[in-house]
Design a protein around this motif. Structure first.
Motif, PDB file in Angstrom:
ATOM      1  N   LEU A  35       0.834  -1.197   0.000  1.00 59.34           N
ATOM      2  CA  LEU A  35       0.000   0.000   0.000  1.00 59.34           C
ATOM      3  C   LEU A  35       0.870   1.248   0.000  1.00 59.34           C
ATOM      4  O   LEU A  35       1.930   1.286   0.616  1.00 59.34           O
ATOM      5  N   GLN A  36       0.403   2.257  -0.690  1.00 61.90           N
ATOM      6  CA  GLN A  36       1.089   3.542  -0.731  1.00 61.90           C
ATOM      7  C   GLN A  36       0.574   4.420   0.408  1.00 61.90           C
ATOM      8  O   GLN A  36      -0.445   4.128   1.027  1.00 61.90           O
ATOM      9  N   GLN A  37       1.265   5.505   0.662  1.00 63.78           N
ATOM     10  CA  GLN A  37       0.867   6.468   1.689  1.00 63.78           C
ATOM     11  C   GLN A  37      -0.581   6.901   1.465  1.00 63.78           C
ATOM     12  O   GLN A  37      -0.953   7.276   0.355  1.00 63.78           O
ATOM     13  N   GLY A  38      -1.425   6.797   2.492  1.00 66.42           N
ATOM     14  CA  GLY A  38      -2.813   7.236   2.403  1.00 66.42           C
ATOM     15  C   GLY A  38      -3.777   6.200   1.844  1.00 66.42           C
ATOM     16  O   GLY A  38      -4.968   6.458   1.748  1.00 66.42           O
ATOM     17  N   GLU A  39      -3.303   5.004   1.451  1.00 67.82           N
ATOM     18  CA  GLU A  39      -4.173   3.958   0.924  1.00 67.82           C
ATOM     19  C   GLU A  39      -4.560   2.982   2.025  1.00 67.82           C
ATOM     20  O   GLU A  39      -3.812   2.777   2.978  1.00 67.82           O
ATOM     21  N   VAL A  40      -5.741   2.371   1.890  1.00 64.34           N
ATOM     22  CA  VAL A  40      -6.195   1.330   2.812  1.00 64.34           C
ATOM     23  C   VAL A  40      -6.765   0.178   1.995  1.00 64.34           C
ATOM     24  O   VAL A  40      -7.238   0.362   0.882  1.00 64.34           O
ATOM     25  N   LEU A  41      -6.712  -1.022   2.548  1.00 67.71           N
ATOM     26  CA  LEU A  41      -7.283  -2.203   1.915  1.00 67.71           C
ATOM     27  C   LEU A  41      -8.412  -2.689   2.809  1.00 67.71           C
ATOM     28  O   LEU A  41      -8.203  -2.997   3.978  1.00 67.71           O
ATOM     29  N   LEU A  42      -9.634  -2.735   2.272  1.00 71.56           N
ATOM     30  CA  LEU A  42     -10.816  -3.115   3.034  1.00 71.56           C
ATOM     31  C   LEU A  42     -11.444  -4.372   2.455  1.00 71.56           C
ATOM     32  O   LEU A  42     -11.334  -4.637   1.262  1.00 71.56           O
ATOM     33  N   GLU A  43     -12.138  -5.118   3.295  1.00 76.84           N
ATOM     34  CA  GLU A  43     -12.896  -6.279   2.846  1.00 76.84           C
ATOM     35  C   GLU A  43     -14.371  -6.019   3.111  1.00 76.84           C
ATOM     36  O   GLU A  43     -14.770  -5.747   4.243  1.00 76.84           O
ATOM     37  N   SER A  44     -15.184  -6.099   2.069  1.00 76.86           N
ATOM     38  CA  SER A  44     -16.633  -5.926   2.225  1.00 76.86           C
ATOM     39  C   SER A  44     -17.241  -7.264   2.609  1.00 76.86           C
ATOM     40  O   SER A  44     -16.994  -8.275   1.962  1.00 76.86           O
ATOM     41  N   VAL A  45     -18.039  -7.255   3.654  1.00 80.03           N
ATOM     42  CA  VAL A  45     -18.691  -8.475   4.108  1.00 80.03           C
ATOM     43  C   VAL A  45     -20.100  -8.558   3.535  1.00 80.03           C
ATOM     44  O   VAL A  45     -20.560  -9.615   3.133  1.00 80.03           O
ATOM     45  N   TYR A  46     -20.787  -7.426   3.450  1.00 83.14           N
ATOM     46  CA  TYR A  46     -22.169  -7.423   2.981  1.00 83.14           C
ATOM     47  C   TYR A  46     -22.453  -6.108   2.272  1.00 83.14           C
ATOM     48  O   TYR A  46     -22.145  -5.043   2.789  1.00 83.14           O
ATOM     49  N   LEU A  47     -23.013  -6.194   1.083  1.00 82.23           N
ATOM     50  CA  LEU A  47     -23.449  -5.012   0.344  1.00 82.23           C
ATOM     51  C   LEU A  47     -24.891  -5.220  -0.084  1.00 82.23           C
ATOM     52  O   LEU A  47     -25.302  -6.330  -0.402  1.00 82.23           O
TER      53      LEU A  47
END
Length: 50
Positions: free
Chosen positions: A33-45
């Motif tokens: 990841l670069q500065q200011g980036e996040v990695l998220l996991e969606s559980v329910y949409l």
């Protein structure tokens, strides 16, 4: 590497979306990841018409 899956609408859709309008795409995603980036996991949409 992280494997991600996401749905796409390659040809768009008319009126209601059907199973044939959707395509499940799987690809590799770098864990660097670069500065200011996040990695998220969606559980329910949900996409409700109301």
């Amino acid at each position: 590497m992280v494997k991600i899956r996401h749905w796409t609408l390659p040809n768009g859709f008319k009126a209601q979306v059907t199973e044939n309008d959707l395509k499940l795409v799987e690809e590799d995603l770098s864990e660097d990841l670069q500065q200011g980036e996040v990695l998220l996991e969606s559980v329910y949409l949900s996409v409700d018409p109301h």
